[in-house]
Design a protein around this motif. Structure first.
Motif, PDB file in Angstrom:
ATOM      1  N   ASN A 278       7.095  23.218  -0.876  1.00  0.00           N
ATOM      2  CA  ASN A 278       6.554  22.744  -2.152  1.00  0.00           C
ATOM      3  C   ASN A 278       6.133  21.284  -2.092  1.00  0.00           C
ATOM      4  OD1 ASN A 278       8.968  21.388  -2.066  1.00  0.00           O
ATOM      5  ND2 ASN A 278       9.838  22.309  -3.917  1.00  0.00           N
ATOM      6  N   ALA A 279       6.127  20.714  -0.882  1.00  0.00           N
ATOM      7  CA  ALA A 279       5.810  19.291  -0.733  1.00  0.00           C
ATOM      8  C   ALA A 279       4.337  19.035  -0.454  1.00  0.00           C
ATOM      9  CB  ALA A 279       6.650  18.672   0.385  1.00  0.00           C
ATOM     10  N   GLU A 280       3.566  20.088  -0.166  1.00  0.00           N
ATOM     11  CA  GLU A 280       2.156  19.892   0.154  1.00  0.00           C
ATOM     12  C   GLU A 280       1.317  19.811  -1.119  1.00  0.00           C
ATOM     13  OE1 GLU A 280       0.873  19.109   3.198  1.00  0.00           O
ATOM     14  OE2 GLU A 280       3.032  18.950   3.471  1.00  0.00           O
ATOM     15  N   PRO A 281       0.457  18.786  -1.231  1.00  0.00           N
ATOM     16  CA  PRO A 281      -0.361  18.636  -2.436  1.00  0.00           C
ATOM     17  C   PRO A 281      -1.416  19.732  -2.547  1.00  0.00           C
ATOM     18  CG  PRO A 281      -0.978  17.018  -0.781  1.00  0.00           C
ATOM     19  CD  PRO A 281       0.252  17.698  -0.269  1.00  0.00           C
ATOM     20  N   SER A 282      -1.936  19.914  -3.754  1.00  0.00           N
ATOM     21  CA  SER A 282      -2.944  20.948  -4.001  1.00  0.00           C
ATOM     22  C   SER A 282      -4.323  20.538  -3.513  1.00  0.00           C
ATOM     23  CB  SER A 282      -3.008  21.266  -5.500  1.00  0.00           C
ATOM     24  OG  SER A 282      -3.358  20.095  -6.241  1.00  0.00           O
ATOM     25  N   VAL A 283      -4.501  19.257  -3.225  1.00  0.00           N
ATOM     26  CA  VAL A 283      -5.780  18.743  -2.739  1.00  0.00           C
ATOM     27  C   VAL A 283      -5.584  18.174  -1.343  1.00  0.00           C
ATOM     28  CG1 VAL A 283      -5.417  16.474  -3.793  1.00  0.00           C
ATOM     29  CG2 VAL A 283      -7.733  17.221  -3.274  1.00  0.00           C
ATOM     30  N   LYS A 284      -6.530  18.444  -0.452  1.00  0.00           N
ATOM     31  CA  LYS A 284      -6.454  17.931   0.911  1.00  0.00           C
ATOM     32  C   LYS A 284      -7.175  16.584   0.991  1.00  0.00           C
ATOM     33  CE  LYS A 284      -6.184  22.449   3.174  1.00  0.00           C
ATOM     34  NZ  LYS A 284      -6.794  23.347   4.179  1.00  0.00           N
ATOM     35  N   CYS A 285      -6.516  15.607   1.612  1.00  0.00           N
ATOM     36  CA  CYS A 285      -7.097  14.273   1.750  1.00  0.00           C
ATOM     37  C   CYS A 285      -7.092  13.844   3.214  1.00  0.00           C
ATOM     38  CB  CYS A 285      -6.319  13.257   0.926  1.00  0.00           C
ATOM     39  SG  CYS A 285      -6.598  13.364  -0.843  1.00  0.00           S
ATOM     40  N   THR A 286      -8.281  13.639   3.746  1.00  0.00           N
ATOM     41  CA  THR A 286      -8.409  13.075   5.086  1.00  0.00           C
ATOM     42  C   THR A 286      -8.677  11.590   4.936  1.00  0.00           C
ATOM     43  OG1 THR A 286      -9.309  15.132   5.975  1.00  0.00           O
ATOM     44  CG2 THR A 286      -9.669  13.140   7.260  1.00  0.00           C
ATOM     45  N   VAL A 287      -7.871  10.768   5.597  1.00  0.00           N
ATOM     46  CA  VAL A 287      -8.000   9.318   5.496  1.00  0.00           C
ATOM     47  C   VAL A 287      -8.652   8.785   6.760  1.00  0.00           C
ATOM     48  CG1 VAL A 287      -6.786   7.141   5.154  1.00  0.00           C
ATOM     49  CG2 VAL A 287      -5.932   9.230   4.062  1.00  0.00           C
ATOM     50  N   TYR A 288      -9.793   8.146   6.597  1.00  0.00           N
ATOM     51  CA  TYR A 288     -10.478   7.474   7.703  1.00  0.00           C
ATOM     52  C   TYR A 288     -10.200   5.980   7.544  1.00  0.00           C
ATOM     53  CZ  TYR A 288     -13.041  11.858   8.307  1.00  0.00           C
ATOM     54  OH  TYR A 288     -13.378  13.171   8.509  1.00  0.00           O
ATOM     55  N   MET A 289      -9.411   5.426   8.443  1.00  0.00           N
ATOM     56  CA  MET A 289      -9.055   4.006   8.327  1.00  0.00           C
ATOM     57  C   MET A 289      -9.445   3.237   9.582  1.00  0.00           C
ATOM     58  SD  MET A 289      -4.852   4.044   8.651  1.00  0.00           S
ATOM     59  CE  MET A 289      -4.573   5.121   7.258  1.00  0.00           C
ATOM     60  N   ALA A 290      -9.996   2.042   9.367  1.00  0.00           N
ATOM     61  CA  ALA A 290     -10.426   1.210  10.491  1.00  0.00           C
ATOM     62  C   ALA A 290      -9.216   0.653  11.228  1.00  0.00           C
ATOM     63  CB  ALA A 290     -11.308   0.075   9.978  1.00  0.00           C
TER      64      ALA A 290
ATOM     65  N   ILE B  50     -12.947  20.792  -7.014  1.00  0.00           N
ATOM     66  CA  ILE B  50     -12.890  19.979  -5.800  1.00  0.00           C
ATOM     67  C   ILE B  50     -11.557  20.220  -5.095  1.00  0.00           C
ATOM     68  CG2 ILE B  50     -12.702  17.619  -4.919  1.00  0.00           C
ATOM     69  CD1 ILE B  50     -14.748  16.789  -6.960  1.00  0.00           C
ATOM     70  N   SER B  51     -11.631  20.609  -3.831  1.00  0.00           N
ATOM     71  CA  SER B  51     -10.421  20.979  -3.098  1.00  0.00           C
ATOM     72  C   SER B  51      -9.987  19.930  -2.092  1.00  0.00           C
ATOM     73  CB  SER B  51     -10.645  22.305  -2.364  1.00  0.00           C
ATOM     74  OG  SER B  51     -11.734  22.195  -1.458  1.00  0.00           O
ATOM     75  N   SER B  52     -10.865  18.976  -1.773  1.00  0.00           N
ATOM     76  CA  SER B  52     -10.479  17.982  -0.773  1.00  0.00           C
ATOM     77  C   SER B  52     -11.289  16.702  -0.934  1.00  0.00           C
ATOM     78  CB  SER B  52     -10.650  18.542   0.647  1.00  0.00           C
ATOM     79  OG  SER B  52     -11.986  18.910   0.877  1.00  0.00           O
ATOM     80  N   TYR B  53     -10.714  15.628  -0.398  1.00  0.00           N
ATOM     81  CA  TYR B  53     -11.358  14.324  -0.398  1.00  0.00           C
ATOM     82  C   TYR B  53     -11.325  13.754   1.013  1.00  0.00           C
ATOM     83  CZ  TYR B  53     -11.412  13.887  -5.516  1.00  0.00           C
ATOM     84  OH  TYR B  53     -11.667  14.058  -6.854  1.00  0.00           O
ATOM     85  N   SER B  54     -12.364  12.997   1.346  1.00  0.00           N
ATOM     86  CA  SER B  54     -12.370  12.182   2.553  1.00  0.00           C
ATOM     87  C   SER B  54     -12.515  10.740   2.094  1.00  0.00           C
ATOM     88  CB  SER B  54     -13.527  12.561   3.479  1.00  0.00           C
ATOM     89  OG  SER B  54     -13.371  13.870   3.981  1.00  0.00           O
ATOM     90  N   ILE B  55     -11.545   9.892   2.402  1.00  0.00           N
ATOM     91  CA  ILE B  55     -11.608   8.505   1.956  1.00  0.00           C
ATOM     92  C   ILE B  55     -11.718   7.589   3.170  1.00  0.00           C
ATOM     93  CG2 ILE B  55     -10.321   9.041  -0.146  1.00  0.00           C
ATOM     94  CD1 ILE B  55      -7.882   7.796   1.034  1.00  0.00           C
ATOM     95  N   ILE B  56     -12.590   6.583   3.047  1.00  0.00           N
ATOM     96  CA  ILE B  56     -12.886   5.679   4.156  1.00  0.00           C
ATOM     97  C   ILE B  56     -12.557   4.255   3.727  1.00  0.00           C
ATOM     98  CG2 ILE B  56     -14.641   4.910   5.797  1.00  0.00           C
ATOM     99  CD1 ILE B  56     -16.271   7.404   4.991  1.00  0.00           C
ATOM    100  N   THR B  57     -11.684   3.594   4.482  1.00  0.00           N
ATOM    101  CA  THR B  57     -11.319   2.205   4.189  1.00  0.00           C
ATOM    102  C   THR B  57     -11.579   1.337   5.406  1.00  0.00           C
ATOM    103  OG1 THR B  57      -9.002   2.549   4.823  1.00  0.00           O
ATOM    104  CG2 THR B  57      -9.564   2.919   2.514  1.00  0.00           C
TER     105      THR B  57
END
Length: 259
Positions: free
Chosen positions: A75-87, A203-210
């Motif tokens: 039950n610890a996995e979020p309902s939305v998938k997030c891929t983090v692209y970090m420099a 929306i089922s997932s996000y890709s975030i770039i920092t």
């Protein structure tokens, strides 16, 4: 309860064969046969287990065997998938960013070299291996159902090519790719998330770039814009490179009901 991860192939006939490393950890914790702990198969399934005997699979030490008592979906996995692209960043900043991203529910972490990176590791495989260990230990501590993969994505252009164009488009209905830029003043993360909630609830997932310590170069922002990426602000204050992904993830998890 104490938590371990294992590969699905180690699960059979109601038992789990633990790795040599985890078996040594069990011995160091002085767990006795009959005591309970959790084993996760890295696919989001938790197994409530009871420690059984140890078997010799070669070498001096023995591997521990766990008897499966109950299987349940984590039950610890979020309902939305997030891929983090970090420099890439210097010192232990990446350690912190990876650790907190895993705690907050990141599905995957991809590292990349940007024009203004202060430092890029000379031995990238060794660096990603170390960060993968941090991901594993953090996943255990935070009760995750998966161990987020940490990998090298190459350069800035390479990661833009990894993300499909329709994922970056504001017209996408299932995935949203967002690049955070300190000099953006028109579009804020709150605006994007509220717009998504109203117009694209599926929306089922996000890709975030920092970016790196020095921020993104203007040429990189221009390239991202030409590819249709949403350039978004995280507020009027300049955030450190290790803080930005944590803030972005926190906001997304909150808005999607995962905090």
């Amino acid at each position: 309860m104490i938590r371990f991860f294992t590969k699905p192939q180690n699960i059979s006939n109601g038992t789990i064969l633990l790795s040599r490393e985890d078996s040594e950890h069990i011995r160091s914790l002085r767990l006795r046969p009959g005591e309970f702990f959790v084993v996760c198969d890295e696919n989001g399934n938790d197994y409530i287990c009871k420690l059984e005997e140890q078997i010799n699979t070669g070498g001096q030490n023995k591997n521990s065997v766990a008897q499966i008592i109950e299987k349940r979906v984590s039950n610890a996995e979020p309902s939305v998938k997030c891929t983090v692209y970090m420099a890439y960043s210097k010192g232990d900043r990446l350690d912190y960013a990876v650790q907190k991203s895993v705690e907050l529910g990141a599905t995957e972490i991809v590292l990349f070299a940007s024009k203004r990176c202060v430092a890029v590791p000379s031995n990238i495989p060794k660096k990603t291996e170390r960060l993968q260990r941090i991901s594993l230990e953090t996943a255990k501590q935070s009760g995750r159902g998966i161990v987020p993969m940490v990998s090298d994505g190459g350069g800035f252009k390479d990661i833009l090519d990894i993300i499909k164009p329709d994922e970056a488009s504001l017209c996408s209905t299932t995935t949203r790719a967002i690049l955070f830029y300190e000099d953006e003043s028109q579009i804020h993360l709150k605006d994007v998330l509220e717009l998504n909630e109203r117009s694209s609830p599926d929306i089922s997932s996000y890709s975030i770039i920092t970016g790196p310590e020095g921020g993104f170069d203007l040429s990189e922002i221009y390239l991202a814009k030409t590819k249709g990426f949403a350039i978004v602000s995280l507020g009027n204050r300049i955030l450190r490179s290790e803080t930005a992904p944590v803030v972005a993830l926190s906001a997304i998890m909150y808005q999607t009901g995962n905090l």
